[in-house]
Design a protein around this motif. Structure first.
Motif, short mmCIF file in Angstrom:
data_model
loop_
_atom_site.label_atom_id
_atom_site.label_comp_id
_atom_site.label_asym_id
_atom_site.label_seq_id
_atom_site.Cartn_x
_atom_site.Cartn_y
_atom_site.Cartn_z
N ALA A 259 -56.16 -10.36 -71.76
CA ALA A 259 -55.34 -11.45 -71.24
C ALA A 259 -54.53 -11.00 -70.03
N ALA A 260 -54.01 -9.77 -70.07
CA ALA A 260 -53.23 -9.25 -68.95
C ALA A 260 -54.10 -9.13 -67.70
N ALA A 261 -55.40 -8.91 -67.89
CA ALA A 261 -56.32 -8.80 -66.75
C ALA A 261 -56.64 -10.16 -66.14
N LEU B 142 -46.21 -6.70 -65.27
CA LEU B 142 -45.99 -8.09 -65.66
C LEU B 142 -44.58 -8.32 -66.20
N ILE B 143 -44.10 -7.42 -67.04
CA ILE B 143 -42.87 -7.70 -67.78
C ILE B 143 -41.79 -6.64 -67.59
N ALA C 39 -42.13 -18.15 -77.21
CA ALA C 39 -40.92 -18.34 -76.42
C ALA C 39 -40.46 -17.04 -75.80
N THR C 40 -40.52 -15.95 -76.57
CA THR C 40 -40.14 -14.64 -76.04
C THR C 40 -41.11 -14.21 -74.95
N ALA C 41 -42.41 -14.41 -75.19
CA ALA C 41 -43.42 -14.04 -74.20
C ALA C 41 -43.18 -14.77 -72.88
N GLY D 92 -42.02 -13.15 -69.22
CA GLY D 92 -43.00 -13.23 -68.15
C GLY D 92 -44.39 -12.78 -68.55
N LEU D 93 -44.62 -12.60 -69.85
CA LEU D 93 -45.94 -12.20 -70.32
C LEU D 93 -46.93 -13.34 -70.22
#
Length: 256
Positions: A119-121, A154-155, A173-175, A179-180
């Motif tokens: 997902a980060a990619a 990212l974060i 909500a935390t993500a 900024g994740l």
């Protein structure tokens, strides 16, 4: 759905939008070696199709996009086979990053470990309201590696350190606050939120978007001065297409 292979299915529409689904990988869309290779091969096959304007990466099961890497397979690894296993996952993440068109991660349910690295990619991450995220590797005796290296970008370092060193999960909500993820959809609204982003991307010049994605990837790795100077050439090359003339002309001549 068109099956590119056993574990990678594709649906297409007339706008140039493709949904790439991880298939036949269990209820949490788990990445074993065979699944990882198949999805990578599917993405590489699609990457040469210039009619594709946006790709949405998703799981066949609605319980997750990717629940993580296959811990049953990993439990049997030795050093050599472990490096081969993680190299496959690295190559999948790189296939996502190298995909010429924008890639959106559609994220219901759980996204853990190797799934969060994939997902980060991606270029964008849209989460369901009840999604959860985590990097649990250290709890099973291994470090988070490969594209977990994108997390500090990212974060930030402190939050990335929290994820990979505590192995605690975070909610949607935390993500979003960290900024994740880019957006959190309301209940029942994940596909509508993805479609909203798709329409925004389709309103842009497809060649310009491809150039922008390639630039962003280079900006991640190059010093600032090199990034700036590289951009000059890419800007000039954009005028080799008809997009600037056509789209600027439409803007200048729009009805006021």
């Amino acid at each position: 759905m068109e099956m590119l292979n056993t574990h990678c299915g594709v649906t297409r529409d007339a706008r140039g939008v493709v949904h790439v689904a991880i298939c036949n990988a269990g209820p949490l869309n788990i990445l074993g070696s065979k699944v990882t290779d198949a999805v990578r091969e599917g993405l590489q096959q699609l990457s040469s199709d210039r009619s594709i304007r946006v790709a949405v990466l998703r799981g066949q099961s609605e319980r997750s996009m990717i629940g993580g890497a296959d811990i049953k397979e990993m439990a049997k690894l030795d050093q050599a086979s472990a490096e081969a296993f993680i190299s496959r996952l690295r190559d999948l993440c790189e296939a996502v990053r190298a995909f010429p068109a924008p890639v959106i991660a559609r994220m219901p349910g759980w996204c853990l470990g190797g799934g969060l690295e994939v997902a980060a990619a991606c270029d964008f991450r849209i989460a369901a309201h009840d999604a959860h995220f985590g990097m649990p590797e250290v709890r099973v005796g291994i470090p988070s590696v490969i594209h977990a290296a994108l997390l500090p970008r990212l974060i930030g370092w402190a939050r990335a350190r929290w994820l990979v060193m505590t192995a605690e999960n975070i909610d949607a909500a935390t993500a979003l606050a960290w900024g994740l993820v880019d957006k959190v959809a309301p209940e029942g609204g994940l596909d509508a939120e993805v479609e909203h982003l798709v329409k925004a991307l389709l309103a842009c010049g497809p060649e310009a978007l491809r150039s922008q994605k390639a630039l962003l990837r280079q900006w991640e790795e190059l010093p600032l001065t090199e990034s700036v100077n590289l951009s000059v050439k890419v800007f000039g090359e954009s005028f080799l297409t008809d997009e600037p003339t056509r789209l600027m002309g439409a803007f200048v001549n729009r009805k006021r």
